[in-house]
Design a protein around this motif. Structure first.
Motif, mmCIF file in Angstrom:
data_model
loop_
_atom_site.group_PDB
_atom_site.id
_atom_site.type_symbol
_atom_site.label_atom_id
_atom_site.label_comp_id
_atom_site.label_asym_id
_atom_site.label_seq_id
_atom_site.Cartn_x
_atom_site.Cartn_y
_atom_site.Cartn_z
ATOM 1 N N ARG A 83 2.501 4.409 12.059
ATOM 2 C CA ARG A 83 2.165 5.392 13.104
ATOM 3 C C ARG A 83 1.674 6.693 12.468
ATOM 4 N N ALA A 84 2.297 7.118 11.370
ATOM 5 C CA ALA A 84 1.866 8.353 10.697
ATOM 6 C C ALA A 84 0.420 8.224 10.225
ATOM 7 N N PHE A 134 -1.967 10.742 6.356
ATOM 8 C CA PHE A 134 -1.928 9.718 5.315
ATOM 9 C C PHE A 134 -0.790 9.970 4.328
ATOM 10 N N HIS A 135 -0.593 11.220 3.950
ATOM 11 C CA HIS A 135 0.432 11.543 2.967
ATOM 12 C C HIS A 135 1.831 11.273 3.529
ATOM 13 N N ARG A 136 2.045 11.576 4.790
ATOM 14 C CA ARG A 136 3.332 11.314 5.411
ATOM 15 C C ARG A 136 3.588 9.810 5.495
ATOM 16 N N ALA A 137 2.541 9.052 5.735
ATOM 17 C CA ALA A 137 2.686 7.593 5.778
ATOM 18 C C ALA A 137 3.217 7.067 4.453
ATOM 19 N N ALA A 138 2.678 7.570 3.343
ATOM 20 C CA ALA A 138 3.167 7.141 2.035
ATOM 21 C C ALA A 138 4.634 7.501 1.849
ATOM 22 N N GLN A 153 10.363 5.787 1.877
ATOM 23 C CA GLN A 153 11.732 5.810 2.388
ATOM 24 C C GLN A 153 12.232 4.401 2.688
ATOM 25 N N VAL A 154 11.350 3.544 3.207
ATOM 26 C CA VAL A 154 11.735 2.145 3.420
ATOM 27 C C VAL A 154 12.170 1.525 2.098
ATOM 28 N N LEU A 155 11.435 1.837 1.025
ATOM 29 C CA LEU A 155 11.729 1.245 -0.271
ATOM 30 C C LEU A 155 13.050 1.730 -0.860
ATOM 31 N N LEU A 156 13.513 2.906 -0.459
ATOM 32 C CA LEU A 156 14.811 3.371 -0.945
ATOM 33 C C LEU A 156 15.925 2.430 -0.502
ATOM 34 N N ASP A 157 15.844 1.966 0.731
ATOM 35 C CA ASP A 157 16.860 1.048 1.260
ATOM 36 C C ASP A 157 16.523 -0.413 0.994
ATOM 37 N N HIS A 158 15.234 -0.684 0.789
ATOM 38 C CA HIS A 158 14.792 -2.078 0.628
ATOM 39 C C HIS A 158 13.828 -2.174 -0.563
ATOM 40 N N GLN A 213 -1.264 1.361 -2.178
ATOM 41 C CA GLN A 213 -2.649 1.560 -1.752
ATOM 42 C C GLN A 213 -2.860 2.957 -1.163
ATOM 43 N N ILE A 214 -1.882 3.453 -0.407
ATOM 44 C CA ILE A 214 -2.031 4.810 0.135
ATOM 45 C C ILE A 214 -2.032 5.835 -0.995
ATOM 46 N N ASP A 215 -1.184 5.634 -1.991
ATOM 47 C CA ASP A 215 -1.203 6.537 -3.147
ATOM 48 C C ASP A 215 -2.584 6.533 -3.804
#
Length: 459
Positions: A99-100, A106-110, A115-120, A132-134
Motif C-alpha cells: 500500500r505504501a 517507495f522508501h516507506r515501502a522498503a 519490518q516484516v523481515l524482522l519477525d520473519h 528490488q526497492i532498495d
C-alpha cells in the motif's frame, strides 16, 4: 489454522494446494523465471481468499516499477486489505508495505517490508521485494545490509539459501566490496546454478574491475543457465555487450543488441532501459546505429506522460533526444517539471536527479555541451538517489565526459578521465577517453601513452 511455507514462515491458508502454488511461484520469481504471475493467478482463481497470493501478486506488480502496473497493483492491495481480518501479521505487513508503494512512498515501502523481515527473516518474498526497492531507490547500503540481516537465520539446508547469497553478493558489489562479492556470488551459483541474479552479481564485479575477458567467459560459459525463458536474460546480454563495447568491438556489440537486447513489442520498461542505455553509449562514441533509435523511441512514447519512475524517464529522454523526437522530449520535460513539485518518493528522485539529468541529455542533443556539463557535474555524485546500479549510472559520467570533450572543457575532461583510468586501469575505452582529453590540453606525449595503453588492452 494456517500452514507454514517451506521456509517455516506462517501462511493463513489451510489449503495445501494454494500454498504449493505460492511456493512454486516464489521459486520462479527468485530465479526470475516465467511465469510466476500466471501460477499465482491460477491459485487465486481457485482460492480468492488466499491472502498470501494477493501479497505476492502485489509484489510482482510493484517490481514492474511502471505506471501501467498500477491498476493491477491496486486490485491486489485492495483484495488483501479486504481479507485483513483473516490474515496473519506477516500478510498484513506485506499488505501495508505494498500500500505504501501504491501511495507513492517507495522508501516507506522498503522500510515496511524490512519490518516484516524482522519477525520473519526467512520470508524470501519480502526480502526479494525489499531488495528490488532498495535498488529502485538507490539505497546502496541496504542492498548490502538487508540480506546480511537475515543470513544468520539461513543455511545450506534452507530452500532458497543460494538466492539470499546472490542478493548479498550484488549488495556487496554495489558497495565496491568486490572480492567478497565475487566469492559469495560464485558460492551462490554453486548452490543454485540457474540463479541469474547471482550470475549477474559476479558479472558486475568483472565489469567494475575491467576484467573483460573474464566477464565474457563467465557469461558465455553459463548462457544456458541464465538465458532461456528468463526475465533477467536481456539485462545479462546487456552486460555481455558492455564487455565487447569496452574492447571497441562495435560489430559484436550491435550483433548482441540485435539478437538479444532489442526490446520486444509490449515488453516491460526494464527491457527498454537496457536497449536505450546501450544505444546511448554507442551514440556517445559517434556510432551510427541506423533506425534502431526509432524503434526504441516509439516504444517509449506511450510512457512519456507517466513520470512514474525517474530512472526510466532518463532513458526515455535519451531515446527521444537521439531519435529526434523533439515533441516527445518536450512533453516529457513538462511532465517531469510537474512531477518534481508533487508529493511522493519519485518527486524527490525527479527533483534531485531525474530532471537535471534529462535536461542535460536534451542540451547535449541540442549541441549545448556547456549547459550539459553544468547540469551533470553537480548531480553526478548524488545520482544513486534515483536508483539503478553503478554500472547503469555510469552512463551519466560518460555523457558528462563527452560533453566536456565536445565543449572544449579539456581540463575537466582530463580530470574525469584520470578518475576512470585510476579506478579501472584495465579498460581500453577509459584510456581512449584519456587520450582524447590529453589531446585537448596539448599534452602530446601523455596522449600517445594513453593511446598505446588502450591498444595493448584491446589486443
Amino acid at each position: 489454522m494456517g500452514l507454514n511455507d517451506m521456509h517455516g514462515e506462517p501462511v493463513s491458508t489451510s489449503d495445501r494446494h494454494s500454498l504449493d502454488r505460492f511456493e512454486h511461484a516464489s521459486t520462479l520469481l527468485s530465479g526470475f523465471f516465467a511465469d510466476p504471475l500466471a501460477v499465482i493467478d491460477e491459485a487465486l482463481e481457485e482460492d480468492p481468499a488466499f491472502v498470501m497470493g494477493h501479497c505476492m501478486r502485489a509484489g510482482l506488480m510493484l517490481m514492474a516499477a511502471e505506471k501501467s502496473a498500477q491498476p493491477e497493483l491496486r486490485r491486489s492491495v485492495e483484495a488483501a486489505e479486504a481479507l485483513a481480518s483473516a490474515a496473519n501479521d506477516r500478510e498484513r505487513g506485506h499488505t501495508t508495505a505494498a500500500r505504501a508503494w501504491l501511495d507513492g512512498d517507495f522508501h516507506r515501502a522498503a522500510e515496511l517490508y524490512g519490518q516484516v523481515l524482522l519477525d520473519h527473516p526467512r520470508d524470501l518474498l519480502a526480502l526479494q521485494i525489499a531488495h528490488q526497492i532498495d535498488f529502485f531507490t538507490g539505497n546502496t547500503a541496504m542492498l548490502r545490509d538487508r540480506p546480511a540481516r537475515v543470513l544468520p537465520q539461513w543455511d545450506n539446508a534452507t530452500p532458497g539459501y543460494g538466492y539470499v547469497l546472490g542478493m548479498q553478493a550484488f549488495g556487496l558489489e554495489e558497495n565496491n566490496m568486490f572480492r567478497r562479492a565475487e566469492d559469495m556470488g560464485r558460492h551462490a551459483v554453486e548452490l543454485t546454478p540457474r540463479d541469474p541474479w547471482a550470475i549477474h552479481a559476479v558479472a558486475h564485479v568483472m565489469e567494475m574491475e575491467g576484467r573483460l575477458a573474464d566477464g565474457i567467459r563467465w557469461l558465455t560459459s553459463r548462457v544456458d543457465d541464465w538465458a532461456p525463458d528468463n526475465m533477467l536474460a536481456i539485462h545479462n546480454w546487456w552486460h555481455l555487450a558492455l564487455y565487447h563495447l569496452d574492447h571497441g568491438q562495435i560489430d559484436r556489440t550491435l550483433d548482441i543488441y540485435d539478437r538479444h537486447i532489442l526490446p520486444r513489442p509490449g515488453g516491460p520498461a526494464i527491457e527498454l532501459v537496457d536497449a536505450t542505455s546501450m544505444l546511448w553509449r554507442l551514440h556517445l562514441r559517434g556510432v551510427d546505429v541506423g533506425n534502431r533509435w526509432g524503434t526504441v523511441a516509439e516504444r517509449w512514447e506511450p510512457m512519456a506522460d507517466d513520470g512514474y519512475y525517474a530512472f526510466n524517464d532518463m532513458h526515455a529522454m535519451m531515446a527521444f533526444a537521439a531519435g529526434g523526437r523533439d515533441h516527445a522530449a518536450r512533453r516529457l520535460m513538462a511532465v517531469l517539471n510537474r512531477r518534481a513539485s508533487a508529493p511522493g518518493s519519485n518527486a524527490v528522485m525527479t527533483r534531485e536527479v531525474g530532471l537535471p539529468v534529462c535536461a542535460a541529455i536534451q542540451a547535449f542533443a541540442d549541441g549545448d555541451h556547456d549547459l550539459a556539463v553544468d547540469l551533470l557535474l553537480p548531480v553526478r555524485a548524488i545520482s544513486h538517489r534515483f536508483g539503478g546500479s553503478n554500472a547503469q549510472r555510469d552512463v551519466i559520467t560518460l555523457t558528462l565526459i563527452e560533453a566536456a570533450l565536445r565543449g572544449g572543457q579539456a581540463k575537466l575532461a582530463r580530470a574525469l578521465t584520470a578518475e576512470r583510468t585510476d579506478f579501472k586501469p584495465s579498460s581500453p575505452f577509459n584510456w581512449t577517453l584519456a587520450a582524447r582529453a590529453m589531446d585537448g590540453v596539448g599534452d602530446a606525449s601523455a596522449a600517445e601513452r594513453a593511446r598505446q595503453r588502450s591498444a595493448r588492452l584491446s589486443a
